[in-house]
Enzyme design. Sequence first.
Site, mmCIF file in Angstrom:
data_model
loop_
_atom_site.group_PDB
_atom_site.id
_atom_site.type_symbol
_atom_site.label_atom_id
_atom_site.label_comp_id
_atom_site.label_asym_id
_atom_site.label_seq_id
_atom_site.Cartn_x
_atom_site.Cartn_y
_atom_site.Cartn_z
ATOM 1 C CD1 TRP A 151 -3.390 0.302 0.971
ATOM 2 C CD2 TRP A 151 -2.731 -1.820 1.053
ATOM 3 N NE1 TRP A 151 -4.499 -0.492 0.853
ATOM 4 C CE2 TRP A 151 -4.131 -1.802 0.896
ATOM 5 C CE3 TRP A 151 -2.096 -3.067 1.120
ATOM 6 C CZ2 TRP A 151 -4.903 -2.953 0.816
ATOM 7 C CZ3 TRP A 151 -2.861 -4.214 1.045
ATOM 8 C CH2 TRP A 151 -4.246 -4.149 0.888
ATOM 9 C CD1 TRP A 208 -1.894 5.072 3.465
ATOM 10 C CD2 TRP A 208 -1.853 7.098 4.426
ATOM 11 N NE1 TRP A 208 -2.980 5.179 4.310
ATOM 12 C CE2 TRP A 208 -2.990 6.402 4.913
ATOM 13 C CE3 TRP A 208 -1.632 8.389 4.906
ATOM 14 C CZ2 TRP A 208 -3.879 6.964 5.829
ATOM 15 C CZ3 TRP A 208 -2.521 8.949 5.813
ATOM 16 C CH2 TRP A 208 -3.616 8.252 6.271
ATOM 17 C CG ASP A 209 -0.243 1.034 4.680
ATOM 18 O OD1 ASP A 209 -1.050 1.621 3.937
ATOM 19 O OD2 ASP A 209 -0.584 0.430 5.718
ATOM 20 C CD GLN A 233 -3.433 4.266 0.718
ATOM 21 O OE1 GLN A 233 -2.283 3.854 0.642
ATOM 22 N NE2 GLN A 233 -4.292 3.789 1.601
ATOM 23 N N GLY A 258 -7.509 7.473 2.645
ATOM 24 C CA GLY A 258 -6.833 6.682 3.684
ATOM 25 C C GLY A 258 -7.707 6.520 4.921
ATOM 26 C CG ASP A 260 -10.365 3.019 4.081
ATOM 27 O OD1 ASP A 260 -9.585 3.936 3.784
ATOM 28 O OD2 ASP A 260 -10.046 1.823 4.049
ATOM 29 N NE ARG A 309 -12.256 -4.106 7.517
ATOM 30 C CZ ARG A 309 -11.235 -3.564 6.840
ATOM 31 N NH1 ARG A 309 -10.154 -3.159 7.470
ATOM 32 N NH2 ARG A 309 -11.306 -3.417 5.535
ATOM 33 C CE1 TYR A 335 -10.206 0.006 8.556
ATOM 34 C CE2 TYR A 335 -11.939 0.964 7.232
ATOM 35 C CZ TYR A 335 -10.720 0.343 7.321
ATOM 36 O OH TYR A 335 -10.022 0.074 6.177
ATOM 37 C CD1 TRP A 336 -10.276 4.169 8.360
ATOM 38 C CD2 TRP A 336 -9.181 5.852 9.336
ATOM 39 N NE1 TRP A 336 -8.936 3.992 8.115
ATOM 40 C CE2 TRP A 336 -8.235 5.014 8.704
ATOM 41 C CE3 TRP A 336 -8.717 6.973 10.032
ATOM 42 C CZ2 TRP A 336 -6.855 5.265 8.714
ATOM 43 C CZ3 TRP A 336 -7.347 7.228 10.052
ATOM 44 C CH2 TRP A 336 -6.438 6.379 9.402
ATOM 45 C CD GLU A 369 -6.145 -1.954 10.412
ATOM 46 O OE1 GLU A 369 -6.670 -3.022 10.805
ATOM 47 O OE2 GLU A 369 -6.351 -1.489 9.283
HETATM 48 C C1 9WN Z 1 -8.213 -0.022 1.644
HETATM 49 C C2 9WN Z 1 -3.543 -0.699 4.483
HETATM 50 C C3 9WN Z 1 -4.754 0.202 4.348
HETATM 51 C C4 9WN Z 1 -4.497 1.633 4.820
HETATM 52 C C5 9WN Z 1 -5.772 2.455 4.877
HETATM 53 C C6 9WN Z 1 -6.763 1.692 5.764
HETATM 54 C C7 9WN Z 1 -7.032 0.306 5.180
HETATM 55 C C8 9WN Z 1 -7.823 -0.639 2.987
HETATM 56 C C9 9WN Z 1 -8.883 -1.636 3.424
HETATM 57 O O1 9WN Z 1 -5.813 -0.402 5.108
HETATM 58 O O2 9WN Z 1 -7.657 0.448 3.910
HETATM 59 O O3 9WN Z 1 -7.165 0.777 1.182
HETATM 60 O O4 9WN Z 1 -9.044 -2.638 2.725
HETATM 61 O O5 9WN Z 1 -9.545 -1.434 4.450
HETATM 62 O O6 9WN Z 1 -7.948 2.426 5.899
HETATM 63 O O7 9WN Z 1 -5.518 3.737 5.403
HETATM 64 O O8 9WN Z 1 -3.585 2.249 3.963
HETATM 65 O O9 9WN Z 1 -3.042 -0.636 5.781
#
Ligand code: 9WN
Length: 430
Positions: free
Chosen positions: A33, A35-36, A107, A167, A169, A201, A357-358, A401
């Site tokens: 990924w 930004w990861d 991202q 990012g 989601d 989720r 989650y977010w 996470e």
């Molecule tokens: C979709 C990988 C990614 C992060 C995101 C986070 C989550 C993915 C998902 O995981 O998103 O990109 O399938 O849920 O929200 O910020 O980069 O860690």
Amino acid sequence: MKENLIKKAIEVLENNWQGGFTIPAQGLYPFQWKWDSGFIAVGYAHYDMQKAIKELETLLDAQWDNGFIPHIVFHNDSDTYFPGPDFHQSRLHPKASKKYRSTGMVQPPVLGFVLERMYDVAEDKSTILSHLDSLIDKVYDNHVYFYENRDIHNEGLVYIYHNWESGTDNSPMWDDIWPTMDSPDYEFERRDTTHVDPSQRPTKREYDHYLHIIEIAKQHGYDDAKIAEHSPFLVQDPLFNAMLLRSNEALIRLYGLLNRGVDEIAYLRSKHSLGIDSMNTKLFDENSGAYLHFDLRSNKLLPYISSSSFAPLHAGIPTKEIASKLVETLTNKFGDKGKLLCASFDPTHEKFNPKKYWRGPIWINMNWIVFQGLKRYGFKDLAERVRKDSIELVANHGFYEYFDCRKNHPNAYGGNNFSWTAALLIDLLH
Ligand code: 9WN
């Protein structure tokens, strides 16, 4: 404690290293990924610079001919994740990588300041500069891609066309957009909910919306101009734009250190000052005391405060006066005595959910960004509180996470042995 935590963090990273790139977490996220990878490289920089460089080289190898860097690079055929490469079909775009399959979205653009952090951490400055010399133009091309394709009103602000691009989601601000879309009730098999408690989720209906936006983008061959015209989701995100501006600043500094890039510096400077002005005039909302998301479809600010609202501090965007207002909002809404900093969504809002989650939990990457920002503006005590809370959460619960911000409900959620939690903890401990 410090040495022990660093040792454990290194173990997490080493277990997630795939010999060329790092997965965010086993099972749950089996690819690379964007930004990861940036945050992960910051962690590697402290103990294995070669790996930090390799991580970014691999990511940049998947860059498209138009400068676009995808949000996921599908290096393997894992079927533990949905939606995978067959769904995304990046090659519908004529300039997509021929070598790697990927998504057709992006991202947050963190790579500029990641390169700068690598430079600052490196002991051998001349060696790191020679590596940066070979990476920096690709990151610059990515900024040009954003400004030339996604700044549709020429205001130095770029749009995102999908919540996965943010990012963050399933943040509650997107809730206002979903009812404007007529998403079908798709049939598909989720994988994330087999790895993690589904209640932590996004819902099935949310996934319908996520897939629907991609279907529309695919119908238009991932063409930016057509997406800007037809996507039901088109937003100027304060986090995304703050990352771009912070990365501009870093690229300008690094080109200076490399003693080249006069034209590149001039281009970045002009976009940068335009972007700073627009952030403060368009995205800062006096009433909320925070930067908000601007919905380009409804032509208004989305009235929700989240940890993204404070990211502009990291890029030096707010005036001193705005910075004080941000700190007031952060302290009053997110920072009461019963809470650890920094929730991902306004804890005083009815949509706040500390486990999902977010929609409320603390994320270590956002804490790292908020910490850097508070430090930059001299809010030392608050910055230190964010840093300490982050370290304690990981020390008490593990490299998860996301985490519960309520002090009387200590808990950790989502994937375990999560790479950026480990990588950024290493940085916060230095
Ligand atoms: C979709 C990988 C990614 C992060 C995101 C986070 C989550 C993915 C998902 O995981 O998103 O990109 O399938 O849920 O929200 O910020 O980069 O860690």
